[in-house]
Scaffold this motif. Sequence first.
Motif, short mmCIF file in Angstrom:
data_model
loop_
_atom_site.label_atom_id
_atom_site.label_comp_id
_atom_site.label_asym_id
_atom_site.label_seq_id
_atom_site.Cartn_x
_atom_site.Cartn_y
_atom_site.Cartn_z
N MET A 1 0.84 -1.19 0.00
CA MET A 1 0.00 0.00 0.00
C MET A 1 0.88 1.24 0.00
N THR A 2 0.66 2.11 -0.98
CA THR A 2 1.42 3.35 -1.04
C THR A 2 0.68 4.47 -0.33
N VAL A 3 -0.65 4.49 -0.43
CA VAL A 3 -1.45 5.53 0.21
C VAL A 3 -2.47 4.89 1.14
N ILE A 4 -2.53 5.38 2.36
CA ILE A 4 -3.56 4.97 3.32
C ILE A 4 -4.28 6.22 3.79
N VAL A 5 -5.59 6.21 3.70
CA VAL A 5 -6.40 7.30 4.21
C VAL A 5 -6.79 6.96 5.65
N VAL A 6 -6.56 7.90 6.55
CA VAL A 6 -6.87 7.70 7.97
C VAL A 6 -8.09 8.54 8.31
N SER A 7 -9.17 7.88 8.69
CA SER A 7 -10.39 8.59 9.04
C SER A 7 -10.89 8.12 10.39
N GLY A 8 -11.66 8.97 11.04
CA GLY A 8 -12.21 8.60 12.34
C GLY A 8 -13.70 8.39 12.28
N THR A 9 -14.24 7.85 13.34
CA THR A 9 -15.69 7.75 13.47
C THR A 9 -16.25 9.00 14.13
N GLY A 10 -15.38 9.96 14.42
CA GLY A 10 -15.78 11.22 15.03
C GLY A 10 -14.54 12.05 15.29
N THR A 11 -14.68 13.06 16.14
CA THR A 11 -13.56 13.94 16.44
C THR A 11 -12.92 13.57 17.79
N GLU A 12 -11.66 13.97 17.93
CA GLU A 12 -10.93 13.80 19.19
C GLU A 12 -10.91 12.35 19.67
N ILE A 13 -10.62 11.45 18.75
CA ILE A 13 -10.57 10.03 19.15
C ILE A 13 -9.23 9.38 18.88
N GLY A 14 -8.23 10.18 18.44
CA GLY A 14 -6.89 9.64 18.30
C GLY A 14 -6.40 9.46 16.88
N LYS A 15 -6.97 10.17 15.92
CA LYS A 15 -6.51 10.02 14.53
C LYS A 15 -5.05 10.42 14.37
N THR A 16 -4.68 11.56 14.96
CA THR A 16 -3.33 12.06 14.76
C THR A 16 -2.30 11.16 15.43
N VAL A 17 -2.60 10.68 16.63
CA VAL A 17 -1.68 9.77 17.31
C VAL A 17 -1.57 8.46 16.53
N THR A 18 -2.68 7.99 15.98
CA THR A 18 -2.65 6.78 15.17
C THR A 18 -1.81 7.00 13.92
N THR A 19 -2.00 8.12 13.26
CA THR A 19 -1.21 8.44 12.08
C THR A 19 0.27 8.48 12.43
N ALA A 20 0.60 9.09 13.56
CA ALA A 20 2.00 9.18 13.98
C ALA A 20 2.59 7.80 14.27
N ALA A 21 1.80 6.93 14.88
CA ALA A 21 2.29 5.58 15.20
C ALA A 21 2.56 4.78 13.92
#
Length: 244
Positions: A1-21
């Motif tokens: 996979m070259t591109v992965i889209v990271v989306s949440g089921t809502g706001t303030e649930i850890g998208k950015t920390v998940t992306t960083a990990a």
Amino acid sequence: MTVIVVSGTGTEIGKTVTTAAVAALALAQGRSVAMLKPAQTGVAPGEPGDAGEVTRLAGEAITTLELARFPEPLAPDTAARRAGMAQVRAHEVAEAATKLAASHDLVLVEGAGGLLVRYDDEGTTLADAARLLGAPVLVVASAGLGTLNTTTLTSEALRARGLTPLGVVIGCWPSTPDLASRCNLADLPKAAGTQLLGAIPEGSGALSPADFRSRAGSWMGPELGGVWNSEAFGGREGPEGARS
């Protein structure tokens, strides 16, 4: 996979920390990584946004790109309109991600809020950008009560648009999980119709960058470059394990 889209089921649930990990694990494997933030809202010019946080946690080697920044913490279309600024279009997101993919092994596209948050007055969303890219979507969900409904809705929206859910990551696993959270470890994959790929402990974003990077592999499954195992974690944190 070259591109992965990271989306949440809502706001303030850890998208950015998940992306960083995910980025930190890919960098540790020697892969070149880029992070694209189509629309950053609620951040003033010069202030660090989600892209800066991913760089801080994952490492300076990551390439980051922010297409637009709007000062008010609103949906991107509303924030742009109120600021009198140009809105972000789905084709612009796809074009930027494609350009980054030409020179990077992995591109992570982090959305704003949930999958169907509007980016412009035409109603285009992160899902439209994912469709243009043909990219899988990593869904970041909360742990507790209500997450089964929002995760099911997100997964159904993905499939209705012909998109592939890569899997689900719990973006903020509580230090003292309640009964609903523990039961959701088994129920989330059924609700999503896809696999559970990780669980990030609450407070992980406050770790030092060195600690964050050293621990990221224990939060993510092999599909994302880690060693986390859903069955082992569920046995330890699930209802039976919690009582023992």
